[in-house]
Design a protein around this motif. Structure first.
Motif, PDB file in Angstrom:
ATOM      1  N   ILE A   1       3.388   9.971  -8.043  1.00 36.87           N
ATOM      2  CA  ILE A   1       4.192  10.188  -9.238  1.00 36.87           C
ATOM      3  C   ILE A   1       3.334  10.064 -10.497  1.00 36.87           C
ATOM      4  CG2 ILE A   1       6.177   9.309 -10.564  1.00 36.87           C
ATOM      5  CD1 ILE A   1       7.176   8.203  -7.755  1.00 36.87           C
ATOM      6  N   VAL A   2       2.375   9.136 -10.463  1.00 38.04           N
ATOM      7  CA  VAL A   2       1.508   8.849 -11.607  1.00 38.04           C
ATOM      8  C   VAL A   2       0.048   9.034 -11.176  1.00 38.04           C
ATOM      9  CG1 VAL A   2       0.908   7.129 -13.364  1.00 38.04           C
ATOM     10  CG2 VAL A   2       3.206   7.143 -12.372  1.00 38.04           C
ATOM     11  N   PRO A   3      -0.411  10.286 -11.058  1.00 42.45           N
ATOM     12  CA  PRO A   3      -1.774  10.502 -10.568  1.00 42.45           C
ATOM     13  C   PRO A   3      -2.869  10.191 -11.598  1.00 42.45           C
ATOM     14  CG  PRO A   3      -0.717  12.604 -11.016  1.00 42.45           C
ATOM     15  CD  PRO A   3       0.325  11.538 -11.221  1.00 42.45           C
TER      16      PRO A   3
ATOM     17  N   GLU B   1      -1.446   5.429 -15.438  1.00 41.94           N
ATOM     18  CA  GLU B   1      -1.309   4.255 -14.577  1.00 41.94           C
ATOM     19  C   GLU B   1      -1.643   2.987 -15.370  1.00 41.94           C
ATOM     20  OE1 GLU B   1      -3.516   2.128 -10.771  1.00 41.94           O
ATOM     21  OE2 GLU B   1      -3.699   4.295 -11.001  1.00 41.94           O
ATOM     22  N   LYS B   2      -2.751   3.024 -16.091  1.00 41.43           N
ATOM     23  CA  LYS B   2      -3.175   1.859 -16.875  1.00 41.43           C
ATOM     24  C   LYS B   2      -2.133   1.510 -17.939  1.00 41.43           C
ATOM     25  CE  LYS B   2      -7.079   0.021 -19.443  1.00 41.43           C
ATOM     26  NZ  LYS B   2      -8.435   0.212 -19.896  1.00 41.43           N
ATOM     27  N   THR B   3      -1.604   2.527 -18.598  1.00 42.69           N
ATOM     28  CA  THR B   3      -0.574   2.296 -19.614  1.00 42.69           C
ATOM     29  C   THR B   3       0.659   1.639 -19.003  1.00 42.69           C
ATOM     30  OG1 THR B   3      -1.335   4.173 -20.933  1.00 42.69           O
ATOM     31  CG2 THR B   3       0.934   3.437 -21.299  1.00 42.69           C
ATOM     32  N   LEU B   4       1.118   2.164 -17.873  1.00 44.19           N
ATOM     33  CA  LEU B   4       2.297   1.593 -17.217  1.00 44.19           C
ATOM     34  C   LEU B   4       2.026   0.178 -16.724  1.00 44.19           C
ATOM     35  CD1 LEU B   4       3.528   4.752 -15.277  1.00 44.19           C
ATOM     36  CD2 LEU B   4       4.660   3.650 -17.227  1.00 44.19           C
TER      37      LEU B   4
ATOM     38  N   LEU C   1       0.825  -1.207   0.000  1.00 39.88           N
ATOM     39  CA  LEU C   1       0.000   0.000   0.000  1.00 39.88           C
ATOM     40  C   LEU C   1       0.860   1.258   0.000  1.00 39.88           C
ATOM     41  CD1 LEU C   1      -2.734   1.442   0.151  1.00 39.88           C
ATOM     42  CD2 LEU C   1      -2.664   1.120   2.640  1.00 39.88           C
ATOM     43  N   GLU C   2       1.896   1.275   0.806  1.00 41.93           N
ATOM     44  CA  GLU C   2       2.794   2.434   0.868  1.00 41.93           C
ATOM     45  C   GLU C   2       3.477   2.659  -0.487  1.00 41.93           C
ATOM     46  OE1 GLU C   2       6.971   3.544   3.065  1.00 41.93           O
ATOM     47  OE2 GLU C   2       5.474   2.492   4.255  1.00 41.93           O
ATOM     48  N   ALA C   3       3.933   1.581  -1.117  1.00 43.71           N
ATOM     49  CA  ALA C   3       4.581   1.696  -2.429  1.00 43.71           C
ATOM     50  C   ALA C   3       3.589   2.183  -3.480  1.00 43.71           C
ATOM     51  CB  ALA C   3       5.185   0.349  -2.834  1.00 43.71           C
ATOM     52  N   TYR C   4       2.353   1.689  -3.401  1.00 41.54           N
ATOM     53  CA  TYR C   4       1.328   2.113  -4.362  1.00 41.54           C
ATOM     54  C   TYR C   4       0.967   3.585  -4.156  1.00 41.54           C
ATOM     55  CZ  TYR C   4      -3.041   2.404  -6.985  1.00 41.54           C
ATOM     56  OH  TYR C   4      -4.036   2.786  -7.853  1.00 41.54           O
ATOM     57  N   ARG C   5       0.848   4.014  -2.926  1.00 41.98           N
ATOM     58  CA  ARG C   5       0.539   5.433  -2.659  1.00 41.98           C
ATOM     59  C   ARG C   5       1.618   6.347  -3.230  1.00 41.98           C
ATOM     60  NH1 ARG C   5      -1.876   4.863   3.458  1.00 41.98           N
ATOM     61  NH2 ARG C   5      -4.016   4.429   2.810  1.00 41.98           N
TER      62      ARG C   5
END
Length: 96
Positions: A49-51, A56-59, A40-44
C-alpha cells in the motif's frame, strides 16, 4: 487506543483496514509481543500500500507522534528474529 492512526484518505477501505492492522501489530509488538511472521505479513501488506520509503517514513513518524511507538524498531526486529519466534520490543513510549 485514544488516538487516530495516520492514514491516507485516497486509500481504499480495504487498504485503510490493512494499514490500521499493521499499526495494531506494532502496538502489540510493544505491549505483549507478537509472532514474527504475523508482523512480517502485516508489514509486507503495508509495503504494498505504501511502497515509497518517504511516505513510509512520514507515516512512521506520525504514528510515533500519536502513539509513542517506534515502528522502525519493530520492523527492524523482524530481521533480527527467526521464523516462528515472538517479537517483543522494549517500550520507549514518549512522555506526554
Amino acid at each position: 487506543m485514544e488516538y487516530q492512526y495516520p492514514i491516507d484518505y485516497t486509500w481504499s477501505t480495504d487498504e485503510i483496514v490493512d494499514v490500521i492492522h499493521f499499526y495494531e501489530c506494532i502496538e502489540q509488538a510493544y505491549e505483549k509481543g507478537i509472532d514474527r511472521d504475523a508482523l512480517l505479513e502485516a508489514y509486507r501488506r503495508f509495503k504494498e500500500i505504501v511502497p515509497a520509503k518517504a511516505q513510509e517514513k512520514t507515516l512512521f513518524n506520525e504514528f510515533e507522534e500519536v502513539s509513542g511507538y517506534v515502528s522502525f524498531q519493530a520492523v527492524k526486529a523482524i530481521k533480527e528474529t527467526a521464523t516462528g519466534e515472538k517479537i517483543k520490543v522494549a517500550s520507549k513510549k514518549l512522555k506526554r
